[in-house]
Write a protein that holds these residues in place. Structure first.
Motif, short mmCIF file in Angstrom:
data_model
loop_
_atom_site.label_atom_id
_atom_site.label_comp_id
_atom_site.label_asym_id
_atom_site.label_seq_id
_atom_site.Cartn_x
_atom_site.Cartn_y
_atom_site.Cartn_z
N ARG A 1 0.83 -1.20 0.00
CA ARG A 1 0.00 0.00 0.00
C ARG A 1 0.87 1.26 0.00
O ARG A 1 0.62 2.21 -0.74
CB ARG A 1 -0.92 0.00 1.22
N ARG A 2 1.91 1.26 0.83
CA ARG A 2 2.78 2.42 0.90
C ARG A 2 3.53 2.63 -0.41
O ARG A 2 3.75 3.77 -0.84
CB ARG A 2 3.78 2.26 2.05
N ASP B 1 2.42 1.76 -3.41
CA ASP B 1 1.44 2.31 -4.35
C ASP B 1 1.24 3.80 -4.13
O ASP B 1 1.13 4.58 -5.08
CB ASP B 1 0.10 1.57 -4.22
N GLU B 2 1.16 4.20 -2.86
CA GLU B 2 0.98 5.62 -2.54
C GLU B 2 2.18 6.43 -3.01
O GLU B 2 2.03 7.55 -3.50
CB GLU B 2 0.76 5.80 -1.04
N PHE C 1 4.20 5.70 -5.52
CA PHE C 1 4.14 5.80 -6.97
C PHE C 1 3.09 6.83 -7.40
O PHE C 1 3.29 7.58 -8.36
CB PHE C 1 3.83 4.44 -7.59
N GLU C 2 1.96 6.86 -6.69
CA GLU C 2 0.91 7.80 -7.03
C GLU C 2 1.37 9.24 -6.78
O GLU C 2 1.09 10.13 -7.59
CB GLU C 2 -0.34 7.50 -6.20
N ARG C 3 2.09 9.47 -5.68
CA ARG C 3 2.62 10.80 -5.42
C ARG C 3 3.62 11.20 -6.50
O ARG C 3 3.66 12.36 -6.92
CB ARG C 3 3.29 10.85 -4.04
N GLU C 4 4.43 10.23 -6.94
CA GLU C 4 5.42 10.50 -7.98
C GLU C 4 4.73 10.86 -9.30
O GLU C 4 5.15 11.79 -10.00
CB GLU C 4 6.31 9.28 -8.18
N ARG C 5 3.66 10.12 -9.64
CA ARG C 5 2.93 10.42 -10.87
C ARG C 5 2.29 11.81 -10.79
O ARG C 5 2.30 12.57 -11.76
CB ARG C 5 1.86 9.35 -11.12
N ALA C 6 1.71 12.13 -9.61
CA ALA C 6 1.08 13.44 -9.45
C ALA C 6 2.11 14.55 -9.56
O ALA C 6 1.85 15.59 -10.18
CB ALA C 6 0.37 13.50 -8.10
N THR D 1 4.99 14.47 -11.19
CA THR D 1 5.41 14.57 -12.58
C THR D 1 4.41 15.35 -13.40
O THR D 1 4.77 16.22 -14.22
CB THR D 1 5.60 13.16 -13.18
#
Length: 219
Positions: A11-12, A14-15, A17-22, A24
């Motif tokens: 879960r951490r 995934d979070e 990666f999501e922060r990294e995508r946001a 970018t």
């Protein structure tokens, strides 16, 4: 228990990666504006032969946009270092008044062009224990932000209060039109009020106050 630990780690991840995508996506969005401005200025200038004064004006506009782009990149690098834990605080005893004066010099030109008045109400005995580099980050961005969002003819005030052995520094500006509901968002990375996005008093990339918060957490 091991299965639960694995799920939590997943879960951490995934979070993260999501922060990294946001991040970018946000960076790409913020870079588009100054790059588009540079292209527009260049294409218009090259569309026909012009007088020397016109070329000089175009170069001046280009330089201003480059400075905006450079400021964005530098703030991104500092923020990345802070969030990665690469900046380790080295505390020193620092008088606030000289540091404030030094940082104000960096924004004084913009303030004077718009008729802003600066009041330094810090006393000479306002001394704190802080990392000099991080304190510079905090004060430079706080003053820059205050100047950018003060209406023409307004006032920026720096004042220090002592309670016991603790000093509290406040930087205030007059006439700020930030809505109360937006106040909680000012420390979000890349967030800017609508007045800033639509060509307010200055072009800001929405990284100054997040830098201030992150530096204060470390300082």
């Amino acid at each position: 228990l091991l299965r639960g630990d694995f799920a939590e780690a997943e879960r951490r991840l995934d979070e993260a990666f999501e922060r990294e995508r946001a991040l970018t996506a946000d960076v790409a969005h913020e870079l588009r504006t100054p790059v588009a401005e540079l292209r527009t200025i260049t294409e218009i200038t090259l569309s026909r032969l012009r007088e020397p004064d016109e070329y000089r004006q175009a170069l001046g506009e280009t330089l201003e946009t480059i400075r905006t782009l450079q400021g964005l990149i530098e703030k991104l690098l500092v923020l990345a270092r802070l969030e990665a834990g690469e900046v380790k605080p080295e505390l020193d005893t620092i008088a606030l008044q000289p540091v404030l004066a030094q940082q104000w010099v960096q924004v004084r030109g913009d303030a004077e062009r718009r008729g802003l008045v600066y009041e330094d109400r810090c006393s000479a005995d306002a001394v704190v224990a802080a990392d000099p580099r991080l304190l510079d980050v905090v004060l430079s961005n706080a003053l820059s932000n205050a100047v950018a969002y003060t209406p023409d003819g307004g006032r920026v005030i720096a004042e220090a209060h002592c309670t016991g052995r603790t000093w509290t520094l406040t930087v205030e500006n007059t006439g700020c039109q930030l809505a109360r509901d937006d106040a909680v968002k000012v420390f979000d990375r890349f967030w800017r009020a609508d007045v800033a996005r639509s060509g307010g008093t200055a072009l800001h990339c929405g990284l100054g106050l997040p830098l201030v918060r992150r530096a204060m957490e470390i300082i």
